[in-house]
Write an enzyme that holds these catalytic residues in place. Structure first.
Site: not given
Ligand SMILES: *Cc1c(COP(=O)(O)O)cnc(C)c1O
Length: 428
Positions: A143, A238, A266
């Site tokens: 994601y 990411d 985060k």
């Molecule tokens: C949570 C998450 C996102 C998205 O971040 P948001 O602040 O919810 O937009 C993208 N990449 C990873 C790996 C994530 O865990």
């Protein structure tokens, strides 16, 4: 008793889609009523009915030192008196960029944004602008936020809700997103061969956390790095989840791998809406106003949000022992859960790296989305509710990692392990 949560959920659904502002909160795959939280301190959540829960979500990662961490709360309060936003440059933005650079090896320039989604979306645009190519490769079950390009075989809420194709994402956009199974280097090679010189970027969670916790197989990330070098593809890690969690330098430092671009979210905002993307100057200098790849944000680098993240990152940088403690606590939990699950003969696999851990109710190794999805969701549902009843708040989906905070004490972990034992006994 969750009387007030039930009342609030009924009321919420009258004015908020599904009663929630983000789908993973909705308990759709586990059933039941989402718990409405009133406040939190350290390792505990307190709901509207006054129940206490040991928290394994920690706002999906940011609360690595526990809730309402005093230095962060104080910094936010003090900063707010000087106004909540100016829309001009501030010194704090330089300090934040310098702090990130001091913790992450391969970042020359970094741009602050307001979420992980924005960070990943902007990194992809930059990779496309820099290479002049259109296609990207992502991995099934990973994601990267809710931008159109990423909603193809996505993990987290998309997987939890079993949405195969997201209406509203055009075929044109979807066709530019190629997918491969996680940990499968041959599938990546095949995609690259079939789309020679058309791939702008490979984006990956260096440790997958949005299909439960799935660490990379030995050599997998290294092979991707090599292929990206050979094919002049931008390698994007990411680190929205793993950044500042797996080590002060994130997964890059822990796994000894270097990306061309990294994305954060985060932990970087300590619970405030903050994201960032950064990398080598050669690539980052194509971002506006230096270059023509446009990217902007009215509230990007917001002082109140940044001071929260800055204070947390500084605490993490100054006290690396936190990571040893997190590792020990998570490993203690891992061993405890292992002993309990083994004794009662359930099929299960526990995946863990650093302070990311999850139980997959499957007898097979879980290494990609297919093996994660093959786990028994009925057992997960029962386990989730049995734990919740015993005051342990797990992520309400088997497709999510658990997030360990350093506010957890050995006593909390023992309570969690014995809750798991009672839960499993009850389920048998
Ligand atoms: C949570 C998450 C996102 C998205 O971040 P948001 O602040 O919810 O937009 C993208 N990449 C990873 C790996 C994530 O865990």
């Amino acid at each position: 008793m969750i009387t007030k949560s039930i009342e609030l959920f009924n009321r919420a659904q009258q004015s908020i889609p599904g009663g929630v502002n983000s789908p993973v909160r909705a308990f759709k795959s586990v059933g039941g009523t989402p718990i409405f939280i009133k406040r939190a301190k350290g390792a505990y959540l307190f709901d509207e009915d006054g129940n206490r829960y040991i928290d394994y979500i920690n706002s999906w990662g940011p609360m690595i030192l526990g809730h309402a961490y005093q230095p962060v709360v104080d910094a936010i309060r003090e900063k707010a008196y000087d106004s909540t936003s100016f829309g001009t440059p501030t010194e704090l933005e330089i300090e934040m960029a310098e702090l990130i650079k001091s913790m992450v090896a391969n970042v020359d320039l970094v741009r602050m944004v307001n979420s992980g989604t924005e960070a990943c979306m902007s990194a992809i645009r930059l990779a496309r602008g820099y290479t002049g190519r259109n296609k990207i490769i992502k991995f099934e079950g990973c994601y990267h936020g809710h931008a159109d390009s990423f909603l193809v075989k996505a993990g987290s809420g998309v997987a939890t809700l079993e949405i195969q194709q997201v209406p509203g994402v055009t075929t044109g956009v979807s066709n530019d997103t190629l997918t491969a199974p996680y940990n499968n280097i041959e599938a990546v090679k095949k995609l690259i061969h079939e789309n020679k010189t058309q791939i702008a970027a490979i984006i990956i969670e260096p440790v997958a956390g949005n299909m439960g916790c799935i660490p990379p197989a030995p050599g997998f990330l290294e092979s991707l790095r090599t292929i990206c070098n050979e094919e002049k593809i931008i390698f994007i890690l990411d680190e929205v989840m793993t950044g500042f969690r797996l080590s002060p330098g994130g997964a890059q430092a822990r796994l000894n791998i270097e990306a061309d671009l990294v994305t954060y979210g985060k932990i970087i905002g300590a619970g405030m809406p903050v994201g960032a993307f950064g990398g080598k100057k050669e690539i980052m200098q194509h971002i506006a106003p230096l270059g023509n790849v446009y990217q902007a944000g009215t509230l990007s680098g917001n002082p109140v949000a940044l001071i929260a993240g800055f204070t947390l990152l500084q605490a993490l940088k100054e006290n690396p022992a936190i990571y040893t403690e997190l590792e020990e606590k998570t490993s203690y939990l891992h061993n405890g859960l292992n002993a309990v699950l083994k004794e009662y003969g359930t099929d299960y696999t526990i995946n863990r790296i650093g302070s990311m851990v999850s139980i997959h109710f499957s007898r097979h190794a879980v290494t990609d989305f297919t093996s994660a999805a093959a786990a028994n969701n009925e057992i997960f549902k029962k386990f989730f509710h049995a734990m919740l009843q015993r005051g342990v708040y797990l992520p309400p989906s088997a497709f999510e990692t658990w997030f360990i905070s350093n506010a957890l004490t050995i006593d909390d972990l023992n309570q969690t392990i014995s809750a798991a034992e009672d839960a499993i006994k009850e389920m048998m």
